[in-house]
Design an enzyme around this catalytic site. Structure first.
Site, PDB file in Angstrom:
ATOM      1  CB  ALA A 127      -6.984 144.940  43.261  1.00  0.00           C
ATOM      2  CD  GLU A 128      -7.620 148.638  48.896  1.00  0.00           C
ATOM      3  OE1 GLU A 128      -6.096 148.503  48.844  1.00  0.00           O
ATOM      4  OE2 GLU A 128      -7.770 149.598  48.451  1.00  0.00           O
TER       5      GLU A 128
ATOM      6  CB  THR B 248      -1.255 139.007  40.412  1.00  0.00           C
ATOM      7  OG1 THR B 248       0.251 139.082  40.841  1.00  0.00           O
ATOM      8  CG2 THR B 248      -2.051 138.289  41.852  1.00  0.00           C
ATOM      9  CG  ASP B 249       3.912 137.068  39.035  1.00  0.00           C
ATOM     10  OD1 ASP B 249       3.748 137.905  39.892  1.00  0.00           O
ATOM     11  OD2 ASP B 249       5.127 136.909  38.545  1.00  0.00           O
ATOM     12  CD  GLU B 250       2.605 139.818  44.207  1.00  0.00           C
ATOM     13  OE1 GLU B 250       2.955 139.435  45.470  1.00  0.00           O
ATOM     14  OE2 GLU B 250       2.908 140.783  43.521  1.00  0.00           O
TER      15      GLU B 250
ATOM     16  CE1 TYR C 242      -2.403 141.928  44.506  1.00  0.00           C
ATOM     17  CE2 TYR C 242      -1.013 140.538  44.385  1.00  0.00           C
ATOM     18  CZ  TYR C 242      -1.689 141.576  44.098  1.00  0.00           C
ATOM     19  OH  TYR C 242      -1.722 141.739  42.423  1.00  0.00           O
TER      20      TYR C 242
ATOM     21  CE  LYS D 221      -6.028 140.547  41.574  1.00  0.00           C
ATOM     22  NZ  LYS D 221      -6.667 141.160  41.013  1.00  0.00           N
TER      23      LYS D 221
ATOM     24  CE1 TYR E 135      10.701 147.559  51.747  1.00  0.00           C
ATOM     25  CE2 TYR E 135       9.216 145.917  51.076  1.00  0.00           C
ATOM     26  CZ  TYR E 135       9.599 147.211  52.043  1.00  0.00           C
ATOM     27  OH  TYR E 135       7.792 148.049  51.806  1.00  0.00           O
TER      28      TYR E 135
HETATM   29  P1  NAD Z   1      -3.673 149.998  41.378  1.00  0.00           P
HETATM   30  O1  NAD Z   1      -3.548 149.607  43.160  1.00  0.00           O
HETATM   31  O2  NAD Z   1      -2.508 151.104  40.767  1.00  0.00           O
HETATM   32  O3  NAD Z   1      -4.939 150.524  41.555  1.00  0.00           O
HETATM   33  C1  NAD Z   1      -6.121 149.868  41.569  1.00  0.00           C
HETATM   34  C2  NAD Z   1      -7.786 150.742  41.255  1.00  0.00           C
HETATM   35  O4  NAD Z   1      -8.659 150.149  41.992  1.00  0.00           O
HETATM   36  C3  NAD Z   1      -7.318 151.968  41.936  1.00  0.00           C
HETATM   37  O5  NAD Z   1      -7.517 153.210  41.166  1.00  0.00           O
HETATM   38  C4  NAD Z   1      -8.073 152.398  42.929  1.00  0.00           C
HETATM   39  O6  NAD Z   1      -9.234 153.111  43.463  1.00  0.00           O
HETATM   40  C5  NAD Z   1      -9.480 150.858  42.713  1.00  0.00           C
HETATM   41  N1  NAD Z   1      -9.996 150.225  43.231  1.00  0.00           N
HETATM   42  C6  NAD Z   1     -10.120 149.843  45.040  1.00  0.00           C
HETATM   43  N2  NAD Z   1     -10.646 149.894  45.441  1.00  0.00           N
HETATM   44  C7  NAD Z   1     -11.600 149.460  44.792  1.00  0.00           C
HETATM   45  C8  NAD Z   1     -13.290 149.149  44.552  1.00  0.00           C
HETATM   46  N3  NAD Z   1     -13.320 147.969  45.892  1.00  0.00           N
HETATM   47  N4  NAD Z   1     -14.244 149.540  44.116  1.00  0.00           N
HETATM   48  C9  NAD Z   1     -13.546 150.049  42.517  1.00  0.00           C
HETATM   49  N5  NAD Z   1     -12.378 150.280  42.373  1.00  0.00           N
HETATM   50  C10 NAD Z   1     -11.787 149.790  42.890  1.00  0.00           C
HETATM   51  O7  NAD Z   1      -2.989 148.341  40.870  1.00  0.00           O
HETATM   52  P2  NAD Z   1      -2.648 148.034  39.385  1.00  0.00           P
HETATM   53  O8  NAD Z   1      -1.537 148.074  39.558  1.00  0.00           O
HETATM   54  O9  NAD Z   1      -3.212 149.393  38.295  1.00  0.00           O
HETATM   55  O10 NAD Z   1      -3.154 146.896  39.702  1.00  0.00           O
HETATM   56  C11 NAD Z   1      -4.553 146.360  38.934  1.00  0.00           C
HETATM   57  C12 NAD Z   1      -4.565 144.765  39.253  1.00  0.00           C
HETATM   58  O11 NAD Z   1      -3.540 143.707  38.600  1.00  0.00           O
HETATM   59  C13 NAD Z   1      -4.640 144.121  39.701  1.00  0.00           C
HETATM   60  O12 NAD Z   1      -6.076 143.544  40.270  1.00  0.00           O
HETATM   61  C14 NAD Z   1      -3.729 143.809  40.566  1.00  0.00           C
HETATM   62  O13 NAD Z   1      -4.161 142.715  41.453  1.00  0.00           O
HETATM   63  C15 NAD Z   1      -3.328 143.286  39.058  1.00  0.00           C
HETATM   64  N6  NAD Z   1      -1.942 142.703  39.453  1.00  0.00           N
HETATM   65  C16 NAD Z   1      -0.797 144.856  39.006  1.00  0.00           C
HETATM   66  C17 NAD Z   1       0.103 144.013  38.877  1.00  0.00           C
HETATM   67  C18 NAD Z   1       1.136 144.780  39.151  1.00  0.00           C
HETATM   68  O14 NAD Z   1       2.646 144.473  39.162  1.00  0.00           O
HETATM   69  N7  NAD Z   1       1.090 146.119  39.171  1.00  0.00           N
HETATM   70  C19 NAD Z   1       0.937 142.280  38.516  1.00  0.00           C
HETATM   71  C20 NAD Z   1       0.164 141.653  38.009  1.00  0.00           C
HETATM   72  C21 NAD Z   1      -1.663 141.775  38.162  1.00  0.00           C
HETATM   73  P1  TYD Z   2       6.377 145.860  44.871  1.00  0.00           P
HETATM   74  O1  TYD Z   2       6.835 147.006  43.911  1.00  0.00           O
HETATM   75  O2  TYD Z   2       5.958 146.261  46.509  1.00  0.00           O
HETATM   76  O3  TYD Z   2       5.322 144.893  44.333  1.00  0.00           O
HETATM   77  P2  TYD Z   2       5.243 142.809  44.742  1.00  0.00           P
HETATM   78  O4  TYD Z   2       5.769 143.236  46.152  1.00  0.00           O
HETATM   79  O5  TYD Z   2       3.701 142.984  44.544  1.00  0.00           O
HETATM   80  O6  TYD Z   2       6.631 142.321  43.538  1.00  0.00           O
HETATM   81  O7  TYD Z   2       8.176 145.721  45.156  1.00  0.00           O
HETATM   82  C1  TYD Z   2       9.233 144.951  44.259  1.00  0.00           C
HETATM   83  C2  TYD Z   2       9.797 144.485  45.157  1.00  0.00           C
HETATM   84  O8  TYD Z   2      10.526 145.297  46.174  1.00  0.00           O
HETATM   85  C3  TYD Z   2       9.614 143.168  45.851  1.00  0.00           C
HETATM   86  O9  TYD Z   2      10.904 142.459  46.263  1.00  0.00           O
HETATM   87  C4  TYD Z   2       9.666 143.947  47.038  1.00  0.00           C
HETATM   88  C5  TYD Z   2      10.926 144.753  46.980  1.00  0.00           C
HETATM   89  N1  TYD Z   2      10.595 146.492  47.722  1.00  0.00           N
HETATM   90  C6  TYD Z   2      12.043 146.940  48.414  1.00  0.00           C
HETATM   91  O10 TYD Z   2      12.864 146.593  48.703  1.00  0.00           O
HETATM   92  N2  TYD Z   2      12.202 148.427  49.272  1.00  0.00           N
HETATM   93  C7  TYD Z   2      10.613 148.944  48.908  1.00  0.00           C
HETATM   94  O11 TYD Z   2      10.422 150.119  49.424  1.00  0.00           O
HETATM   95  C8  TYD Z   2       9.482 148.107  48.149  1.00  0.00           C
HETATM   96  C9  TYD Z   2       8.301 148.850  48.327  1.00  0.00           C
HETATM   97  C10 TYD Z   2       9.635 147.681  47.891  1.00  0.00           C
END
Ligand code: NAD
Ligand code: TYD
Length: 338
Positions: free
Chosen positions: A88-89, A130-132, A158, A162, A215
């Site tokens: 994902a992005e 995601t919970d978002e 985003y 999702k 922020y």
């Molecule tokens: P990340 O951005 O670290 O990794 C995403 C990966 O997907 C990367 O390796 C990227 O190269 C790959 N990718 C992107 N576009 C692609 C495409 N078109 N084809 C193939 N690969 C592609 O993300 P993450 O934080 O590891 O999140 C993974 C999943 O978990 C996502 O779906 C996100 O929505 C979900 N999620 C993340 C969080 C969090 O806190 N990070 C929380 C809940 C859910």
């Molecule tokens: P983030 O890690 O981008 O996750 P999400 O927006 O998906 O929850 O951000 C976590 C929280 O931190 C969010 O409330 C935004 C805040 N934040 C900052 O205050 N400064 C920053 O530079 C970033 C990246 C996030």
């Protein structure tokens, strides 16, 4: 033997999932589990992250989940037992700058994977969501939590992308009988997280004595979960989850951003004067908080890592693996192809 396709496995949670599964099956070098990762290596993908994984029964395929031909050819060749879709992005700020790629990867990419499941009779599809998708909760109602029946109500491109993918997954399940599950997890932290997200960004900036951009007033609350606990939950859903169901994942670790930032500064021995309050994110969600009662009751999942332990482990990891994130900051990681 189980053969699992992990999409987006060169990113943060996908790579942790690969390592979690390899640790869980110590005989993985033999035959009991095979993991295949497809990843487009966008800016968020990093092949250095997967160096150790390659020692196991593991295959990396450079490919885009929106590329139907590549995905179908891979599924035809590998005969997967399951697809777990992490690709994902994933960064809200980037989705505000440029929504289009979020819609393409997160929605159309999911559709291609679902079509592949149907065409090749893949017995299981898991969507990592995601919970978002539930929007946000007010700060003055600490009694409220997201449950699986909370209405979808998105704030950013985003989260909208999702949520769209989740709706598509449920529609495929109902219309075509696609054997799909969905998990909606709160904010993760741990090793290999790209240093644009709050925790690794603040660690790397504090270590470089740079300003830490908070922020707004830093009062927004996130519900933090150590990444291994998320991986464990996904594994349990794959094993015993019921198709057609959504499972919320979160460990009741709510923290205001400013408190997370201060914890990091203290742990690395830096002064709070590095904190700088910057313009708020447009549409900034106030509070996320998961009610994990369903996954606890139905599958017996509980988180193992408390925030205080998890954040220390994470900070130690970034201290001991400076090379990993410094190669990202320098851009060197983009040229690495394993
Ligand atoms: P990340 O951005 O670290 O990794 C995403 C990966 O997907 C990367 O390796 C990227 O190269 C790959 N990718 C992107 N576009 C692609 C495409 N078109 N084809 C193939 N690969 C592609 O993300 P993450 O934080 O590891 O999140 C993974 C999943 O978990 C996502 O779906 C996100 O929505 C979900 N999620 C993340 C969080 C969090 O806190 N990070 C929380 C809940 C859910
Ligand atoms: P983030 O890690 O981008 O996750 P999400 O927006 O998906 O929850 O951000 C976590 C929280 O931190 C969010 O409330 C935004 C805040 N934040 C900052 O205050 N400064 C920053 O530079 C970033 C990246 C996030």
């Amino acid at each position: 033997m189980k053969n699992i396709l992990v999409t987006g496995g060169a990113g943060f949670i996908g790579s942790n999932f690969i390592y979690y599964m390899q640790r869980k099956h110590p005989d993985y070098r033999l035959v009991c589990i095979r993991l295949v990762c497809i990843d487009a290596l966008t800016y968020a993908g990093n092949l250095y992250t997967l160096d150790e994984a390659r020692k196991g029964n593991f295959r990396f395929v450079l490919g885009d989940i929106t590329d139907r031909k590549t995905v179908f050819a891979l599924c035809n060749e590998e005969k997967f037992d399951a697809i777990v879709n992490f690709a994902a992005e994933s960064h809200v700020d980037r989705s505000i700058e440029n929504p289009e790629v979020f819609l393409k990867t997160n929605i159309l990419g999911t559709q291609v994977l679902l079509d592949a499941c149907n065409k090749f009779d893949i017995p299981r599809y898991h969507q990592v969501s995601t919970d978002e998708v539930y929007g946000d909760l007010p700060l003055d109602r600490p009694d409220l939590f997201f449950t699986e029946t909370t209405p979808i109500h998105t704030s950013s491109p985003y989260s909208a992308s999702k949520a769209s993918a989740d709706l598509l997954v449920m529609a495929y399940h109902r219309t075509f009988g696609t054997p799909a599950t969905i998990s909606r997890c709160s904010n993760n932290y741990g090793p290999y997280q790209f240093p644009e997200k709050l925790i690794p960004l603040m660690i790397s900036k504090a270590l470089a004595d740079e300003k830490l951009p908070v922020y707004g007033e830093g009062l927004n609350v996130r519900d933090w979960l150590y990444v291994d606990d998320h991986c464990k939950a996904i594994d349990m859903i794959l094993e015993n989850g019921k198709v057609g169901e959504v499972y919320n994942i979160g460990g009741h670790n709510e923290k205001a951003n400013i408190d997370v930032v201060k914890t990091i500064l203290k742990a690395v021995g830096k002064d709070e004067s590095l904190i700088t309050y910057v313009k708020d994110r447009p549409g900034h969600d106030m509070r996320y908080a998961i009610d994990p009662a369903k996954i606890h009751a139905e599958l017996g999942w509980t988180p193992e890592t408390l925030f205080n332990d998890g954040i220390q482990k994470t900070i130690d990891w970034y201290l001991n693996n400076r090379e990993w994130w410094q190669k990202i900051l320098s851009g060197e990681y983009k040229n690495y192809r394993g």
